[in-house]
Enzyme design. Structure first.
Site: not given
Ligand SMILES: Cc1cc2nc3c(=O)[nH]c(=O)nc-3n(C[C@H](O)[C@H](O)[C@H](O)COP(=O)(O)OP(=O)(O)OC[C@H]3O[C@@H](n4cnc5c(N)ncnc54)[C@H](O)[C@@H]3O)c2cc1C
Lengths: 395, 373
Positions: A131, A133, A249
């Site tokens: 991920q 981010y 999530e």
């Protein structure tokens, strides 16, 4: 409202627990209870093989829709799957970011081509994802992303830096939020790109964590490329898609996490009984409180998941991250307090740093209240979105 | 497995919230708490007409035959409204105990609203012993903190009889029984002291000679109901606080815009939602357990829910006072009503420490021999 399982559910329970008993054996036997948070480095290649093994048997994407190649299992089966997996000591899943985040995002926001292209690799356990981010200047303030991507011919060309990227060093793909509109700021002008990790434009540098191990990394993009069609949503829609990913999530996999917590709590209780701390009235209160708190975590998750069809996010969903993270962090401290002075000691020579599972628990849980939205950010979100209090002033 | 309300349950919740909001909110509590009776019998009869007294009474005895999730729903709404009434003692305690015993008597009268009732068992402090005498029993002892003990028409009292726990029914006033209402900080509840001095009861007053197991079950189910009351009341504290701080301006901005205020409200929301999950988890366990099941799972869930929600309610009420500033300290604002109720409720049916210790035992912390193997 009913919390008990049907006979048909119990039949499914027998199926998964039977499969685990039959398959977590032989070369896989030593993976039992390994590879969880703080222990990601343990038997990595073997766990990768285990992931493929699960994929072959159709145990990846249990809750995904059948149209996406999943089992389309109802909530009760998902609950049972994750609980039985953890009960059997199933190892930490190397593919959890793909199965839990990338896949559901592509299912929800991706094109038909993207689904055909990316989902099978996740379901087979072959492709691992990370991920992309956070950046040095975009942590809690995620919209401050500076990594840039330009469309050059039929490729996106990416420059910038990500940080704290879990498992980037072993991943095949990364979902990256990048700024694709020059001069844009905040959550406008961002795009959600799927980027192959094995290319010369990408450098991955591990960061050593306070556990001594390296689960996360710095990732440098220096003219890295991905095909023009590897964008989820339209250019400029990256924020919307990224927020969608964060919502996953809160999916059913949190139940698996809770069963792992249960195993940890059981171990701590067993130690307290063995070393006599279970007789201490204060310790008894704390252990009971932890036990109660974990049951409530499960109930809260089931309540949230039972509402999953509702368009509005229920309040129990807003509080779930703050709750489990804080509970788990407190469990880490409780483990140390139960062990007393011995908590500090691990087997081996002075100068080495091979932590025990409970030491890993104690240290790693300090990050539970930081990643996936810090406790402070969670409280802001609860106050502003769930309670409708005035928003923070923004610079 | 579906941990969401059914359509019917949502209807019950809506109806209860609507009726209580209109007729039985804190303004009503203020009116009746200044009286000796402590509740409004006319309004109570309206609650009876809504079917509430028959909620958990079997249909064969004139009730609705519903379960503990529905009871939790009503208790949550009554907690939110802070409605002082005989409901907790009559339904959550007495009717609950009678159904656990499969009793034939009184349930019909309770469902019909003909009588109010209470239970004085492990929920009260003290002890009563029963001695067989000619054609009946004699009861002696002292109990404190019996909910509605002075005003209930029917008192179900647990007494030790031949080493076992028996349950007796006492209708109205009898010679030798002194019922004294206690003056309390929390004026929405009406506990009493019951003094038994040679109370002579006919044989028919004995409901069950061996009621221990059923009463334990009933008290756990009552603890779940109180946890639900705490959920509704705690949420009301949160709502009052969010509303107030949004309207109160200091330093040129609503105080609700200060992060120190918002974060405390977020913590209240966490306390409320986890308590709600706890209460309904325990209510589902109570339904699954039935009247004859193994009570261990229920004991764990009930103790978990009661200790958790009890503390959450107190914390929310305390934070509500703090975040209201000076007005939170006044008699005029409602916050103190909840604060006092929260304090009282925490101690009713066992405080947090008691329930956590019970959980500690039930999860095996005393099984040290096993650990040594
Ligand atoms: C173990 C671990 C794994 C991670 N894995 C990944 C990953 O795979 N991919 C990825 O993209 N990221 C990952 N992260 C990064 C994680 O998402 C960020 O660390 C997190 O969002 C916080 O950002 P930050 O570290 O920059 O802290 P900052 O945002 O700088 O926060 C510092 C402190 O200030 C507080 N703060 C900040 N803003 C506010 C505010 N508005 N109000 C009140 N307080 C505030 C924070 O709560 C915190 O206490 C991981 C982090 C950890 C620890």
């Amino acid at each position: 409202m009913k919390l008990s399982f049907s006979a048909e559910d119990e039949a499914f329970r027998a199926e998964i627990s039977g499969w685990m008993a039959d398959h977590l054996t032989g070369p896989f036997a030593r993976l039992k209870n390994r590879g969880g948070p703080g222990d990601e480095h343990a038997f990595f290649e073997e766990r990768r093989a285990w992931e493929r093994h699960m994929g072959k048997a159709g145990w990846i994407g249990v809750g995904w829709p059948t149209s996406a190649g999943g089992r389309g299992a109802p909530l009760s089966h998902q609950v049972i799957f994750y609980e039985e997996y953890a009960r059997a000591g199933g190892p930490g899943r190397v593919g959890h970011i793909g199965e839990g985040l990338a896949g559901p995002t592509i299912v929800a926001f991706g094109s038909e081509d993207q689904k055909r292209r990316f989902l099978p690799g996740i379901l087979s356990g072959d492709d691992l994802w990370c991920q992309g981010y956070s950046e040095p200047n975009a942590g809690s303030d995620l919209a401050n992303v500076r990594t840039r991507a330009r469309l050059v011919g039929d490729r996106w060309v990416i420059d910038g830096q990500k940080v704290w990227t879990s498992l980037a060093h072993v991943s095949d793909w990364c979902f990256v939020i990048a700024r694709t509109e020059d001069g844009s700021s905040g959550h406008r002008g961002l795009s959600y790109l799927l980027v192959p990790m094995n290319q010369k434009g990408i450098t991955v540098r591990p960061i050593q964590q306070m556990t001594g191990t390296s689960e996360f990394n710095e990732v440098f993009f220096d003219g890295a490329e991905t095909a023009a069609e590897n964008i989820v949503g339209k250019p400029g829609e990256g924020w919307k898609v990224a927020m969608g990913t964060l919502a996953f999530e809160r999916g059913a996999s949190t139940l698996g996490q809770q069963m792992a917590f249960r195993n940890q709590l059981d171990e701590i209780i067993a130690i307290a009984k063995a070393n006599g701390r279970a007789k201490d009235p204060v310790m008894r209160q704390r252990l009971a409180e932890a036990w109660i708190g974990l049951q409530i975590m499960r109930a809260n998750a089931l309540r949230m998941l039972s509402q999953a069809g509702n368009p509005e996010l229920p309040r129990e969903a807003y509080v779930s991250k703050l709750y489990w993270a804080t509970w788990h962090r407190d469990l880490g401290k409780l483990a140390m307090d139960v062990l007393g002075p011995e908590a500090d000691v691990f087997p081996g020579e002075p100068g080495t740093y091979e932590l025990t599972a409970l030491q890993q628990l104690f240290l790693f849980t300090r990050s539970d209240t930081i990643y996936a939205g810090t406790n402070e950010i969670q409280r802001n979100i609860i106050a502003e979105r769930a309670l409708g209090m005035p928003r923070e002033a923004r610079a | 497995m579906n941990f969401a309300f059914t359509e019917d349950q949502l209807l019950i919740q809506d109806a209860a919230r609507g009726w209580l909001g209109e007729f039985a909110g804190p303004a009503h509590a203020r009116k009746v708490m200044a009286t000796k009776e402590g509740y409004d019998p006319a309004l109570w009869q309206q609650a009876v007409a809504l079917g509430w007294t028959g909620l958990i009474v079997p249909e064969t005895q004139g009730g609705l035959g519903l379960g503990f999730v529905e009871l939790a729903i009503l208790m949550e709404e009554m907690g939110r409204a802070l409605y002082p009434s005989p409901f907790e003692a009559t339904v959550a305690l007495a009717a609950n105990a009678l159904t656990a015993l499969g009793a034939e008597r009184y349930l019909e009268a309770i469902a019909a609203g003909d009588i109010t009732a209470t239970l004085a068992a492990g929920n009260a402090i003290g002890e009563v012993t029963a001695t067989p005498v000619d054609g009946g029993y004699r009861l002696d002892g002292l109990l404190r903190h019996v909910p509605d003990g002075a005003r209930a028409d029917l008192v179900l009292v647990a007494a030790t009889l031949d080493g076992r726990t028996a349950l007796f029914a006492i209708e109205g006033e009898v010679a030798g029984l002194t019922r004294t209402g206690l003056a309390t900080m929390d004026q929405t509840r009406r506990p009493a002291e019951l003094r038994f001095e040679g109370v002579a009861l006919p044989a028919a007053a004995l409901i069950a000679a061996d009621a221990g197991r059923a009463l334990a079950l009933a008290l756990d189910r009552a603890a779940v109901a109180l946890a639900a009351h705490a959920v509704g009341a705690a949420e009301k504290c949160l709502e009052m606080t969010v509303d107030y701080t949004k309207g109160r301006v200091q330093f040129g901005r609503p105080v609700a815009s200060f992060q120190a205020v918002k974060h405390q409200c977020a913590d209240m929301a966490l306390a409320v939602e986890t308590s709600r999950s706890a209460a309904y988890w325990a209510a589902c366990v109570a339904d699954d357990c039935g009247h004859n099941g193994d009570g261990t799972a229920l004991a764990l869930a009930a103790s978990g829910a009661k200790s958790w929600a009890g503390r959450a309610y107190f914390d929310c009420a305390a934070t509500a006072i703090q975040l209201h500033g000076g007005v939170g300290f006044t008699w005029e604002y409602d916050v103190h009503l909840y604060f006092k109720n929260a304090r009282a409720l925490e101690a009713v049916l066992g405080d947090g420490a008691h329930h956590r210790e019970r959980v500690a035992h039930l999860i095996g912390l005393d099984d040290l021999a096993e650990a040594a193997q």
